[in-house]
Design an enzyme around this catalytic site. Structure first.
Site, PDB file in Angstrom:
ATOM      1  N   GLU A   1     -10.646  -2.303   5.960  1.00 52.99           N
ATOM      2  CA  GLU A   1      -9.406  -2.617   6.665  1.00 52.99           C
ATOM      3  C   GLU A   1      -9.622  -2.573   8.177  1.00 52.99           C
ATOM      4  O   GLU A   1      -9.304  -3.505   8.896  1.00 52.99           O
ATOM      5  CB  GLU A   1      -8.333  -1.606   6.254  1.00 52.99           C
ATOM      6  CG  GLU A   1      -7.010  -1.775   6.990  1.00 52.99           C
ATOM      7  CD  GLU A   1      -5.960  -0.769   6.535  1.00 52.99           C
ATOM      8  OE1 GLU A   1      -6.346   0.312   6.053  1.00 52.99           O
ATOM      9  OE2 GLU A   1      -4.765  -1.076   6.666  1.00 52.99           O
TER      10      GLU A   1
ATOM     11  N   SER B   1       4.072  -1.107   3.993  1.00 57.45           N
ATOM     12  CA  SER B   1       4.352  -2.463   4.460  1.00 57.45           C
ATOM     13  C   SER B   1       4.542  -3.399   3.275  1.00 57.45           C
ATOM     14  O   SER B   1       3.835  -3.287   2.274  1.00 57.45           O
ATOM     15  CB  SER B   1       3.204  -2.967   5.343  1.00 57.45           C
ATOM     16  OG  SER B   1       3.110  -2.159   6.489  1.00 57.45           O
TER      17      SER B   1
ATOM     18  N   GLU C   1      -6.107   7.964  17.445  1.00 57.23           N
ATOM     19  CA  GLU C   1      -6.609   9.310  17.745  1.00 57.23           C
ATOM     20  C   GLU C   1      -7.535   9.783  16.626  1.00 57.23           C
ATOM     21  O   GLU C   1      -8.582  10.383  16.878  1.00 57.23           O
ATOM     22  CB  GLU C   1      -5.434  10.290  17.912  1.00 57.23           C
ATOM     23  CG  GLU C   1      -4.650  10.086  19.207  1.00 57.23           C
ATOM     24  CD  GLU C   1      -3.871   8.768  19.257  1.00 57.23           C
ATOM     25  OE1 GLU C   1      -3.390   8.324  18.189  1.00 57.23           O
ATOM     26  OE2 GLU C   1      -3.760   8.182  20.343  1.00 57.23           O
TER      27      GLU C   1
ATOM     28  N   GLN D   1       0.864  -1.180   0.000  1.00 57.66           N
ATOM     29  CA  GLN D   1       0.000   0.000   0.000  1.00 57.66           C
ATOM     30  C   GLN D   1       0.901   1.232   0.000  1.00 57.66           C
ATOM     31  O   GLN D   1       1.868   1.291   0.751  1.00 57.66           O
ATOM     32  CB  GLN D   1      -0.839  -0.047   1.278  1.00 57.66           C
ATOM     33  CG  GLN D   1      -1.927   0.974   1.401  1.00 57.66           C
ATOM     34  CD  GLN D   1      -2.668   0.802   2.730  1.00 57.66           C
ATOM     35  OE1 GLN D   1      -2.295  -0.010   3.566  1.00 57.66           O
ATOM     36  NE2 GLN D   1      -3.716   1.575   2.920  1.00 57.66           N
TER      37      GLN D   1
END
Lengths: 386, 353
Positions: A244, A161, A371, A126
């Site tokens: 996801e 990743s 957050e 990604q």
């Protein structure tokens, strides 16, 4: 509400179990982030899964799947984790891009990309984040310049990743130079070995190179590689992120099996453990169960035609926090030996808890920091003002 | 496998929610509190008029023949409204227990009166230190070592134990009159155990409703209250507190609902799930109410703001039908003595035979 399995579901579980027992490698594969050898061993495993048509059971048969529903996918995942099968090296492809391609891709794109994704022939990374676009993803600067039937990509992506060894990446690019923020972005695929692509591995907290920087310098790809409309990139990315965070990235079985191992570890060390450790072990079990129940409720709703909404953000917060607490509890049981590497003579049963603990600390950061998720919950579920 | 409520179940819950939204607002609670009454007759008549008293009583005995899954959303709605009347204790716990003992003629007669709405029935169970609503009940079901006894109103002295929750009417029994049990201990065991599990489950459902109400009150206030020229709900510090609570609620809810679906299994797995539901909902309610006080600032510490009704109810229910320690041990019994793993989420003893 019927929380029992049908005959079909039971038979399916038995079929998965039998295949896993016959095919899962007896020894763990070397890490796919540490070496090309480990990566290719995982690719070989993906090919073996594909031969059994287990690559992605929810996908249509035409793309190597079995057209099964999400409850059956959960059964598959439960058996997969129960068998201790290797981690999915292509999770960015099959769990994130795959469902999005299914929804937004053209028939030609699905034919071109999905089967090779399910078979492990093409492993995906990604490429969304940039040095200046992390939580503020809409600040993306990388550009896709339209030239005839091509896009020419330029920019600097980071925290990708699997990018070190993967074959393809799906990236977010600004295709309208006059645009700002969420508008004028497009989702475009590019091969990681294309001319002008340079991949720079980034060592992680554990020393492995699970993620990388990607530098793009006049990388030319056909416009065919754009998913959805020009300028639709942001909404497609948000749909991907919903999947996801909400469902596929972390199947509950992962945490239930970790909780089971934690109980085993606790039993082996019970006399040395404080009462609060026992309470923490029970809490980890309950949290893993709660996550599993929640996902089954979501799956049932989706099967009946529902959609994933802001509750995806509550899932991501819950599993990432439970993963940390579970691993902290394991380390507290190991006590003074928690710091030992597996190679230390006194390591005993330290296992992979330390690796798991470090990885758990990434959970509240990747797939959108917790957050940001809390902002999403506050604004979209609770209706608080921006 | 289908983890959804039916349309009918959702509609019943919506009807109860609608009724309570009309008749059980904080202003109604305050009116009741001022006159020191325990029940609002108009509201109670409306609730019993829906046939809810017999919700869990089998149809052949004159009830609706519903199950725990049907009732769990009703209990949630009662928690959300802070309902003073004993709908959950009467319809959710006492009457199905009474129905299970209806082989005894006294029990059967009392059941008929209770289904007609003439009387409520309170249950004295060793799990609870007190009997709730004992003074208004037409009869008490008393669970003791020798079985279950049935005491008519007035036949036993009651000692009022004042609760901080103005709508919890708690009593201890002054002296137990000699009364032949309507069922002996061994005959009544399964029914008594099930009554306890219903008590724990529906208490969890009420706690879940309380938690959501506390969040909703705090959200409404945070949208209105301005500081530094903006609603305080636009600040991340406030948003994150409330999101943290909502996450707790979201992961207590499916546990409560699964516990309802599995209650009838009456095995180590279903009991652990009920206990898990109690623990998770209790923690969500505790955090939600404390957070709601904080979000309201000094107003949250005032009598004027309604948060304290829910704070007090959450506190009162925290140890009702088993305290946290008891329920944690039931989870422990499942964790340490039964198979674990990803394929065991919906396990039951019957399935293991």
């Amino acid at each position: 509400m019927d929380l029992t399995y049908s005959h079909t579901e039971k038979a399916f579980r038995a079929e998965v179990r039998a295949w896993m027992e016959a095919n899962v490698p007896s020894a763990p594969l070397p890490s796919f982030d540490a070496s090309r050898e480990g990566f290719e061993a995982h690719r070989a495993w993906e090919r073996k899964l594909a031969e059994g048509r287990w690559g992605m059971v929810t996908w249509p048969q035409a793309y190597g799947g079995r057209a099964l529903n999400l409850i059956q996918w959960l059964i598959f995942e439960e058996e997969y984790w129960r068998a201790g099968a290797p981690l999915r090296v292509n999770q960015n492809g099959i769990f994130l891009l795959g469902p999005t391609l299914m929804e937004y891709g053209t028939e030609e794109q699905k034919t071109r990309f999905l089967s090779r994704m399910a078979s492990g022939d093409e492993i995906w990374a990604q490429a969304w984040s940039e040095p200046q676009a992390g939580s503020d993803l809409a600040a993306v600067r990388a550009t896709g310049r339209r030239e005839g039937d091509d896009y020419v990509l330029d920019g600097h992506k980071i925290w990708s990743s699997r990018a070190v060894f993967a074959d393809w990446a799906f990236g977010l690019f600004r295709t309208d130079p006059a645009s700002g923020r969420h508008k004028g972005l497009s989702l475009i695929f590019f091969p990681l070995d294309a001319a002008g692509v340079r991949v720079q591995p980034i060592p992680q907290i554990d020393g492995e190179t699970g993620f990388a920087e990607i530098f793009l310098d006049d990388v030319r790809v056909p416009a065919f590689n754009r998913l959805g409309e020009d300028g639709q990139g942001w909404s497609i990315c948000m749909a991907t992120a919903g999947f996801e965070r909400g469902l596929m990235l972390r199947s509950p079985a992962r945490f239930q099996m970790a909780a089971k191992r934690l109980v085993d570890l606790y039993r082996a060390h019970e006399p040395e453990c404080a009462p609060e450790t026992r309470a923490a072990v029970l809490q980890s079990f309950m949290d893993a169960e709660a996550y599993a129940l929640s996902i089954h409720a979501t799956a049932s709703r989706l099967i009946a035609g529902g959609h994933i909404g802001a509750e995806a953000s509550t899932n991501k917060i819950f599993w990432s926090e439970l993963d940390i607490q579970l691993h902290r509890t394991a380390l507290s049981i190991l006590g003074a030996r928690a710091e030992l590497m597996r190679s230390a003579p006194a390591a005993g049963d330290v296992g992979r808890w330390l690796d798991g603990y470090f990885f758990s600390l990434a959970g509240p950061i990747y797939a959108g920091s917790n957050e940001i998720q809390k902002n999403i919950i506050a604004e979209r579920m609770l209706g608080l003002p921006r | 496998m289908d983890f959804r409520f039916t349309e009918e179940q959702t509609m019943t819950a919506e009807a109860v929610k609608g009724l309570l939204a009309d008749l059980c607002q904080p202003a109604d609670l305050r009116r009741l509190m001022q006159v020191g009454a325990a029940r609002d007759d108009r509201r109670w008549t409306a609730l019993t008029g829906m046939g809810l008293a017999g919700a869990l009583v089998p149809e052949e005995m004159g009830g609706l023949g519903l199950g725990a899954v049907d009732f769990v959303l009703v209990a949630e709605a009662c928690g959300y409204a802070g309902l003073p009347e004993p709908l959950v204790e009467n319809a959710g716990i006492s009457l199905p227990l009474l129905a299970a003992l209806a082989a005894d003629r006294r029990a059967a007669t009392l059941l008929d009166r209770a289904l007609a709405g003439d009387v409520t029935v309170a249950t004295a169970h060793p799990a609870n230190l007190f009997v709730a609503e004992a003074d208004n009940a037409g009869a008490l079901l008393v669970v003791r070592d020798d079985g279950v006894s049935l005491l008519e109103a007035g036949s036993v002295g009651l000692v009022r134990q004042d609760s901080v929750d103005p709508f919890r009417r708690l009593f201890t029994l002054a002296a137990m009159p000699a009364a032949a049990p309507v069922a002996g201990a061994s005959d009544a065991r399964a029914a008594v155990d099930l009554a306890f599990d219903r008590g724990a489950l529906f208490t969890a459902a009420q706690l879940l409703g309380i938690a959501q109400r506390a969040v909703d009150l705090a959200v409404a206030y945070a949208k209105e209250r301005q500081q530094f020229g903006k609603p305080i709900g636009s600040y991340q510090a406030v948003k994150h507190m409330l999101s943290t609570v909502q996450v707790r609620i979201e992961f207590a809810r499916p546990v409560v609902h699964a516990a309802a679906a599995q209650l009838a299994n009456a095995d180590a797995f279903s009991r652990a799930r009920i206990s898990h539901a109690r623990l998770a909902a209790g923690e969500a309610a505790d955090l939600a109410c404390r957070t709601a006080v904080q979000v309201h600032g000094a107003m949250g510490y005032s009598w004027e703001v309604d948060v304290h009704f829910f704070l007090k109810r959450a506190l009162a229910l925290a140890s009702w039908w088993g305290d946290a320690r008891f329920h944690r041990e039931r989870v422990a019994a499942r964790v340490f003595d039964r198979p674990l793993g990803a394929d065991q989420t919906f396990a039951s003893e019957a399935a293991h035979d």
